[in-house]
Every structure is written in structure tokens, then in C-alpha cells.
Design an enzyme around this catalytic site. Structure first.
Site, PDB file in Angstrom:
ATOM      1  N   HIS A 111      95.590  11.354  11.918  1.00  8.63           N
ATOM      2  CA  HIS A 111      96.167  10.790  10.706  1.00  8.63           C
ATOM      3  C   HIS A 111      96.307  11.824   9.597  1.00  8.63           C
ATOM      4  CE1 HIS A 111      96.276   6.657  12.052  1.00  8.63           C
ATOM      5  NE2 HIS A 111      95.037   6.766  12.482  1.00  8.63           N
ATOM      6  N   HIS A 137      91.271  16.751   2.810  1.00  9.98           N
ATOM      7  CA  HIS A 137      92.383  16.482   3.726  1.00  9.98           C
ATOM      8  C   HIS A 137      93.679  16.422   2.940  1.00  9.98           C
ATOM      9  CE1 HIS A 137      91.069  12.509   2.270  1.00  9.98           C
ATOM     10  NE2 HIS A 137      92.370  12.244   2.290  1.00  9.98           N
ATOM     11  N   HIS A 139      97.953  14.884   2.534  1.00 12.76           N
ATOM     12  CA  HIS A 139      99.004  13.895   2.802  1.00 12.76           C
ATOM     13  C   HIS A 139     100.333  14.593   2.534  1.00 12.76           C
ATOM     14  CE1 HIS A 139      96.148  10.491   3.026  1.00 12.76           C
ATOM     15  NE2 HIS A 139      95.485  11.175   2.097  1.00 12.76           N
ATOM     16  N   GLU A 149     100.765  10.860  -2.175  1.00 11.22           N
ATOM     17  CA  GLU A 149     100.415   9.438  -2.229  1.00 11.22           C
ATOM     18  C   GLU A 149     100.551   8.909  -3.659  1.00 11.22           C
ATOM     19  OE1 GLU A 149      98.131   7.959   1.377  1.00 11.22           O
ATOM     20  OE2 GLU A 149      96.621   8.853   0.053  1.00 11.22           O
ATOM     21  N   HIS A 162      93.218  15.891  -1.177  1.00  8.37           N
ATOM     22  CA  HIS A 162      92.092  15.071  -1.623  1.00  8.37           C
ATOM     23  C   HIS A 162      90.796  15.752  -1.215  1.00  8.37           C
ATOM     24  CE1 HIS A 162      94.758  11.198  -1.360  1.00  8.37           C
ATOM     25  NE2 HIS A 162      95.007  11.913  -2.436  1.00  8.37           N
ATOM     26  N   THR A 243      92.841   5.064   0.618  1.00 11.80           N
ATOM     27  CA  THR A 243      94.279   4.900   0.821  1.00 11.80           C
ATOM     28  C   THR A 243      94.612   4.652   2.280  1.00 11.80           C
ATOM     29  OG1 THR A 243      94.665   7.284   1.102  1.00 11.80           O
ATOM     30  CG2 THR A 243      94.765   6.389  -1.147  1.00 11.80           C
TER      31      THR A 243
END
Length: 381
Positions: A111, A137, A139, A149, A162, A243
Site C-alpha cells: 500500500h 511512508h 502517498h 492526501e 508522513h 487515512t
């Protein structure tokens, strides 16, 4: 480091089974038999043993109750509605400058791209307690679809980082995850710049080694502080959630106003290298912005569009005068001023036209205007 990594892998059950007292944390991580979610960010193929993905985010609400809550993340940060709070203390980090003999584990969990961090990294000021680092990590999206995000005034950035921390008064991140003061997440927006970012290259240079889901590699330690913006004094603060499923509403979010830049080539590596499953590319791993439902977003700095409320307590309520004055930006004031000026000008024009009309009417009604003047004729002698 090995002991710390193994601890992170077996934390799961506390997060899955803790359904009480959730109000301020972030991304959890669990990796135990593939039957529990990742403890520090909820980023694995299962929450409560239920697979989930980004393509059908509406399905999350059916399988994970908290995902339909009213304190969800991410959000759109409306700078006109952000409340300036001068009581927000500056954020101070320690232990982020790691030596190159301390190996860090980087892995693709299906993910996101995640880097496991030692708990010697910590936030020492900025909150009521010390917070220890657990992992960071990313996004991201695609070249056509920016993948941050959080958004600023409805604008997405290409990517977002994050960094997840847990309260030092708890034994580990899994215990902290269910506590209202358990987790803090530092978030930063990633943009495309002209030059390569040598600090991000320490991670992206080995990204091909973790292209397959569940693969991992080790990289030398480095100054993780350089992955965040140069200045940490300008930020937004609000209470939200994970999230990703299970979407626990237990995250204290700090989103920095200043951005980080990477080269287009580096961003492309993040967008195109990783896979989820056998063939599917791992990208567009971001959740859509969620509704605020009355929550307030605080700002540590005073911008032209930020509401000023020096008397506001941390994460407190706005007073009535603030509510009434909210939303009047410089553009609104200029629009009102021009509207008033136009209205006054129009009124003056109408009054002038009316007066001219009356004057003309009075002349046309004067009876003398119908008398034909004939000069007297003098008789000749």
C-alpha cells in the site's frame, strides 16, 4: 535494530482489538501472518482481516466502522478558515541525524513505501509529551493525477510524506494507538523542483530492490530531518484519523506549510517502480479529502487569509465574533468596495438624469414658448 524490527512486526493485536478511547493518533502498523493490519499506518491488505484498496474507498465504510466517522483524514485545509493560534509551541526534533552504521529497513507493504525508524528519533517539544518515531511512508499519484492526501485550498500536491510518532509514556506504538494522546504525525507536501534531492535519493536509489510487494531491503542511516521542510515553524494542526482502514479517529496531525522538492525523475521512480500484487502498479495510494464536520484547523503562523484569534486555547473553540467575521478575504473586501462604489455612481447618474429630465419638461410646458414674436411695424411718413 533487529529486535526493534521484530517488535514492530508483532504489535498487531492491540490495534485490532482496541475499540475504545480513540481520538488522536495516526498510521499504525501490523504484520503478523497477514491477518492483522500494519501497526503504525494501517497499511496492509487487511484491517480486521478484511482486504481493502484505494480503488473503491466507499467500501471502507461497510467493513470498518470508523471510516464513516466525523473526524476523518485527510482533509482540505482552507487557509481562509484556518485559525491563527499563537499558543502552538514550535516543534523540535532530536535524534533524527542517524549515523550510516545504523541500518534502516525499507519495504513495500503493498500500500505504500515505508521506512522503519528507531525510537531514538523523537519530538522533544511541540506537544505535551515526548513522541518517539516509529516509521515514515509516502502517498503519491501519477504524472496526470497528483497524489497528496491533504490539500491546500483544494489543490493537490504531487506527493506527501508522513512521519509517525507515538507517545513515550506508552510501551509501544500498538499500545499508544488506541489512546487519545497516543500518536502524532508530521506531514509534508512534496513538489517537483529543478534539482535532484540528495536526501530522498538515499531511499529512491534502492527502490527497485523493493518493487515486489512484501519485499524489503536495508539502507544506511542518514539525517531523516532532511526529508522534511527546511523550516518547521509554519504548520497547520487538527485532530483526525488514520487515512487507511481501520480509520481510527486518533491522530493529532501537523501539516507543514513549506514544501519539499524532488526532481521529476525521482518522483517518476516513486510513481512507476512499486507493485501491489503480481502486476498492478502501486500508485494513486491516497484517500480523498474528508468533511470537517465542525472541526477547526489551527495555524502556527499569521497569513493574510488566516483568522486571528489570540485568545483561542489550543484546539479550542472560536468565539462568536470570529465566526461572524470568518470568510472575508481581501478579495471579498475589494469586491464589496467596488460594489458600493458602483452603486453610488449609478445612483448619482440616475439623480442627474432625473434632474435633467425635469428641467427639460418644465421648458416644454412654458406657455411663452408658443408666442410668435413679431416686431412692431413703424408707419412710413
Amino acid at each position: 535494530m533487529l529486535r526493534h524490527f521484530l517488535t514492530l512486526l508483532v504489535l498487531p493485536g492491540l490495534v485490532v482489538n482496541s475499540s475504545s478511547s480513540r481520538s488522536s493518533s495516526e498510521e499504525e502498523k501490523e504484520h503478523d501472518d497477514g491477518s492483522r493490519e500494519k501497526e503504525s499506518n494501517g497499511h496492509h491488505s487487511n484491517g480486521h482481516g478484511v482486504p481493502w484498496g484505494y480503488k473503491d474507498q466507499t467500501a471502507w465504510t461497510f467493513n470498518f466502522t470508523d471510516c464513516s466517522g466525523k473526524s476523518q483524514s485527510p482533509i482540505d485545509i482552507n487557509t481562509r478558515r484556518a485559525i491563527y493560534d499563537p499558543t502552538l509551541p514550535p516543534i523540535s526534533l532530536e535524534g533524527y541525524d542517524l549515523t550510516d552504521d545504523s541500518a534502516l529497513t525499507l519495504w513495500n507493504n503493498g500500500h505504500t513505501l515505508e521506512l522503519i525508524l528507531p525510537n531514538t528519533m523523537r519530538i522533544v517539544t511541540g506537544f505535551d509529551h515526548e513522541f518517539l518515531a516509529a516509521q515514515l511512508h509516502f502517498h503519491w499519484g501519477t504524472p496526470e493525477v497528483p497524489g497528496s492526501e491533504h490539500t491546500i485550498d483544494n489543490v493537490h500536491f504531487p506527493a506527501e510524506i508522513h512521519v509517525v510518532h507515538y507517545n513515550s509514556k506508552y510501551a509501544n506504538i500498538s499500545e499508544a494507538a488506541s489512546q487519545s494522546d497516543g500518536l502524532v504525525v508530521l506531514g509534508g507536501f512534496i513538489q517537483i523542483g529543478l534539482h535532484e534531492n540528495e536526501n530522498y535519493e538515499k531511499i529512491l536509489a534502492v527502490i527497485t530492490d523493493v518493487s515486489i510487494e512484501e519485499s524489503n531491503t536495508e539502507i544506511p542511516g542518514f539525517n531523516v530531518r532532511h526529508l522534511l521542510p527546511n523550516k518547521l515553524d509554519r504548520f497547520y494542526r487538527y485532530n483526525g484519523s488514520l487515512t487507511t482502514p481501520p480509520c481510527y479517529q486518533t491522530v493529532n496531525w501537523t501539516i507543514f506549510n513549506d514544501t519539499i522538492t524532488v526532481s521529476r525523475k525521482q518522483l517518476k521512480a516513486l510513481e512507476n517502480t512499486l507493485k501491489a500484487g503480481q502486476e498492478e502498479h502501486l500508485n494513486k495510494n491516497f484517500r480523498a479529502p474528508q468533511l470537517l464536520y465542525g472541526r477547526h484547523v489551527l495555524a502556527s503562523f499569521m497569513a493574510s487569509s488566516t483568522i486571528k484569534n489570540p485568545g483561542l486555547g489550543r484546539m479550542g473553540e472560536r468565539n462568536q465574533s470570529t465566526e461572524q467575521s470568518e470568510g472575508l478575504s481581501r478579495g471579498d473586501i475589494l469586491a464589496i468596495a467596488f460594489g458600493v462604489l458602483f452603486g453610488v455612481s449609478l445612483l448619482c447618474f440616475l439623480l442627474y438624469t432625473y434632474q435633467q429630465h425635469r428641467k427639460y419638461t418644465s421648458i416644454t410646458k412654458d406657455p411663452r414658448q408658443n408666442v410668435i414674436y413679431k416686431p412692431a411695424m413703424k408707419a412710413e411718413a
